[in-house]
Design an enzyme around this catalytic site. Structure first.
Site, PDB file in Angstrom:
ATOM      1  CB  CYS A 113      49.797  36.781  23.039  1.00 53.40           C
ATOM      2  SG  CYS A 113      49.615  37.765  24.531  1.00 53.40           S
ATOM      3  CG  HIS A 253      51.313  33.111  24.221  1.00 54.11           C
ATOM      4  ND1 HIS A 253      52.325  34.035  24.314  1.00 54.11           N
ATOM      5  CD2 HIS A 253      50.286  33.584  24.982  1.00 54.11           C
ATOM      6  CE1 HIS A 253      51.930  35.029  25.094  1.00 54.11           C
ATOM      7  NE2 HIS A 253      50.705  34.772  25.517  1.00 54.11           N
ATOM      8  CG  ASN A 283      52.059  36.541  28.570  1.00 55.51           C
ATOM      9  OD1 ASN A 283      52.606  36.913  27.525  1.00 55.51           O
ATOM     10  ND2 ASN A 283      50.758  36.376  28.668  1.00 55.51           N
TER      11      ASN A 283
HETATM   12  O1  UT7 Z   1      48.419  36.182  26.932  1.00 58.38           O
HETATM   13  C1  UT7 Z   1      47.225  35.877  27.577  1.00 58.38           C
HETATM   14  C2  UT7 Z   1      47.224  36.433  28.962  1.00 58.38           C
HETATM   15  N1  UT7 Z   1      46.354  35.895  29.945  1.00 58.38           N
HETATM   16  C3  UT7 Z   1      46.335  34.620  30.388  1.00 58.38           C
HETATM   17  O2  UT7 Z   1      46.911  33.721  29.868  1.00 58.38           O
HETATM   18  C4  UT7 Z   1      45.543  34.369  31.660  1.00 58.38           C
HETATM   19  C5  UT7 Z   1      44.917  33.000  31.716  1.00 58.38           C
HETATM   20  N2  UT7 Z   1      44.465  32.731  33.078  1.00 58.38           N
HETATM   21  C6  UT7 Z   1      45.325  32.331  34.048  1.00 58.38           C
HETATM   22  O3  UT7 Z   1      46.511  32.196  33.845  1.00 58.38           O
HETATM   23  C7  UT7 Z   1      44.728  32.010  35.395  1.00 58.38           C
HETATM   24  O4  UT7 Z   1      43.316  32.072  35.324  1.00 58.38           O
HETATM   25  C8  UT7 Z   1      45.223  32.937  36.540  1.00 58.38           C
HETATM   26  C9  UT7 Z   1      46.686  32.647  36.852  1.00 58.38           C
HETATM   27  C10 UT7 Z   1      45.073  34.390  36.165  1.00 58.38           C
HETATM   28  C11 UT7 Z   1      44.424  32.672  37.819  1.00 58.38           C
HETATM   29  O5  UT7 Z   1      44.523  31.306  38.171  1.00 58.38           O
HETATM   30  P1  UT7 Z   1      43.209  30.468  38.493  1.00 58.38           P
HETATM   31  O6  UT7 Z   1      43.632  29.111  38.883  1.00 58.38           O
HETATM   32  O7  UT7 Z   1      42.274  30.588  37.321  1.00 58.38           O
HETATM   33  O8  UT7 Z   1      42.656  31.206  39.757  1.00 58.38           O
HETATM   34  P2  UT7 Z   1      41.225  31.868  39.973  1.00 58.38           P
HETATM   35  O9  UT7 Z   1      41.076  33.105  39.162  1.00 58.38           O
HETATM   36  O10 UT7 Z   1      40.193  30.795  39.850  1.00 58.38           O
HETATM   37  O11 UT7 Z   1      41.343  32.316  41.482  1.00 58.38           O
HETATM   38  C12 UT7 Z   1      41.423  31.346  42.570  1.00 58.38           C
HETATM   39  C13 UT7 Z   1      41.587  32.101  43.872  1.00 58.38           C
HETATM   40  C14 UT7 Z   1      40.630  33.266  44.039  1.00 58.38           C
HETATM   41  O12 UT7 Z   1      40.256  33.347  45.390  1.00 58.38           O
HETATM   42  P3  UT7 Z   1      38.832  32.744  45.873  1.00 58.38           P
HETATM   43  O13 UT7 Z   1      37.790  33.472  45.084  1.00 58.38           O
HETATM   44  O14 UT7 Z   1      38.879  31.280  45.555  1.00 58.38           O
HETATM   45  O15 UT7 Z   1      38.820  33.053  47.327  1.00 58.38           O
HETATM   46  C15 UT7 Z   1      41.468  34.469  43.693  1.00 58.38           C
HETATM   47  O16 UT7 Z   1      41.027  35.648  44.326  1.00 58.38           O
HETATM   48  O17 UT7 Z   1      42.897  32.658  43.941  1.00 58.38           O
HETATM   49  C16 UT7 Z   1      42.808  34.058  44.247  1.00 58.38           C
HETATM   50  N3  UT7 Z   1      43.935  34.730  43.615  1.00 58.38           N
HETATM   51  C17 UT7 Z   1      45.162  34.818  44.179  1.00 58.38           C
HETATM   52  N4  UT7 Z   1      45.628  34.387  45.354  1.00 58.38           N
HETATM   53  C18 UT7 Z   1      46.919  34.624  45.632  1.00 58.38           C
HETATM   54  C19 UT7 Z   1      43.982  35.321  42.392  1.00 58.38           C
HETATM   55  N5  UT7 Z   1      45.227  35.803  42.159  1.00 58.38           N
HETATM   56  C20 UT7 Z   1      45.964  35.497  43.250  1.00 58.38           C
HETATM   57  C21 UT7 Z   1      47.303  35.724  43.597  1.00 58.38           C
HETATM   58  N6  UT7 Z   1      47.734  35.266  44.788  1.00 58.38           N
HETATM   59  N7  UT7 Z   1      48.174  36.349  42.776  1.00 58.38           N
END
Ligand code: UT7
Length: 326
Positions: A113, A253, A283
């Protein structure tokens, strides 16, 4: 030494829109969760017959036209991509042929990226030394081809698109161009964001347990993204000897609106001076920054003479920033 300035900008996104409602039918997720956690409502996905070079071609054509140049005036092409049409040849060579450029140097640069910023930094060096006058720099990716649409933690984020700058030697009497660049890498973080299969370690066809799809530790990447982008913005502001208030537009980004907001907050940067396209485009990796700049130039927000700070991070881990006057 010559200064490199932007004489043309273009971008292209495929027609097909993948909405949060579509994703609700594919994985266990909701529009509410995606919007709250990422700020993304929809993203563009390439048609089955389109590959990265097709997206790059449309963006490149638009940038060349915007600069008022013709393809035979271009001295070099650099394409930033992590999703080339094939392992080789480079997308840049396909572009050289399709645009009808002379037999100029044309190659790809892979820095995920941050690729577009690394390509700009590289092109600016060739212009600074006087070796080349006009360089086409393209950021293009079809991340949908390496996205696992059964993994709800990644498939909500990624998309396809392309953006291009025509970088030219600054003419006498004009005070525009790239003022400062900074790029960094720390390979220790590679397992947090990578594609396990499809390369020389696990070539195609991949073993059943090795996916040629993105694997990501979202939380880890989120934290690294905020700290690395804030750090490199501070570094560039300091190195250029300017004040944050001298910057007209911060163009980060486009990975997640929460990341963009957190970086702006850490830098005490007013939200109205931050350009975001993540809501409609998600993205698309190397394309996010030129796409965002192109949109803001075309809708009249960014004007000639404005000071822009471009900042990115990506799998590698890589991060960097570029200060320029448009
Ligand atoms: O170019 C670089 C590319 N990558 C990035 O920029 C990624 C950077 N990270 C992020 O954008 C975020 O970490 C995410 C959007 C991927 C995830 O958001 P988060 O607020 O960090 O969520 P989390 O991983 O802490 O997950 C919270 C909860 C989890 O459930 P539990 O364990 O609390 O029960 C996940 O399983 O949300 C759940 N979860 C979802 N729920 C509904 C994860 N993905 C989803 C989803 N829909 N799509």
């Amino acid at each position: 030494m010559y200064k490199a300035c932007i004489t043309g900008i273009g971008s292209y996104v495929p027609e097909h829109v993948l909405t949060n409602a579509d994703l609700e039918r594919m994985v266990e997720t909701s529009d509410e969760w995606i919007v709250t956690r990422t700020g993304i409502s929809e993203r563009r996905i390439a048609a089955p017959w389109q590959a990265t070079s097709d997206l790059a071609y449309h963006a490149a054509e638009a940038a060349i036209a915007h600069a008022g140049l013709t393809a035979d005036q271009i001295d070099m092409i650099i394409v930033a991509t992590s999703t080339p049409d094939h392992p080789f040849p480079p997308v840049a060579c396909q572009l050289q042929h399709r645009l009808g450029c002379r037999h100029i140097p044309a190659y790809d640069l892979g820095a995920t990226c941050v690729g577009f910023l690394s390509a700009l930094e590289t092109a600016a060096q060739f212009i600074a030394t006087g070796k080349h006058k006009h360089i086409l720099v393209v950021g293009a990716d079809t991340l949908s081809r390496v996205t696992d649409y059964t993994d709800r933690t990644t498939c909500i984020l990624f998309s396809d698109g392309a953006g291009a700058f025509l970088l030219s030697r600054q003419e006498e009497g004009r005070d525009q161009g790239i003022l400062h660049t900074a790029t960094h890498a720390d390979g220790a973080h590679f397992p947090h964001l990578y594609v396990p299969g499809g390369g020389s370690r696990h070539p195609q066809p991949v073993a059943p347990d090795t996916k040629a799809k993105i694997v990501m530790d979202g939380r880890k990447i989120f934290k690294l993204a905020v700290t690395s982008m804030a750090q490199t913005v501070r570094e560039t502001i300091q190195a250029a000897g300017i004040d944050a208030s001298d910057i007209d537009w911060l163009i980060p980004h486009q990975a997640n609106q929460r990341i963009i907001d957190a970086v702006a907050e850490q830098l005490a940067f007013p939200p109205e001076k931050v350009i975001s396209t993540v809501k409609h485009y998600g993205n698309n990796s190397a394309a996010t920054i030129p796409l965002a700049v192109d949109q803001a130039v075309r809708d009249g927000r960014i004007r000639r003479g404005d000071t822009l700070l471009l900042v990115a991070f990506g799998g590698g881990l890589v991060w960097g920033s570029i200060l320029l006057t448009y």
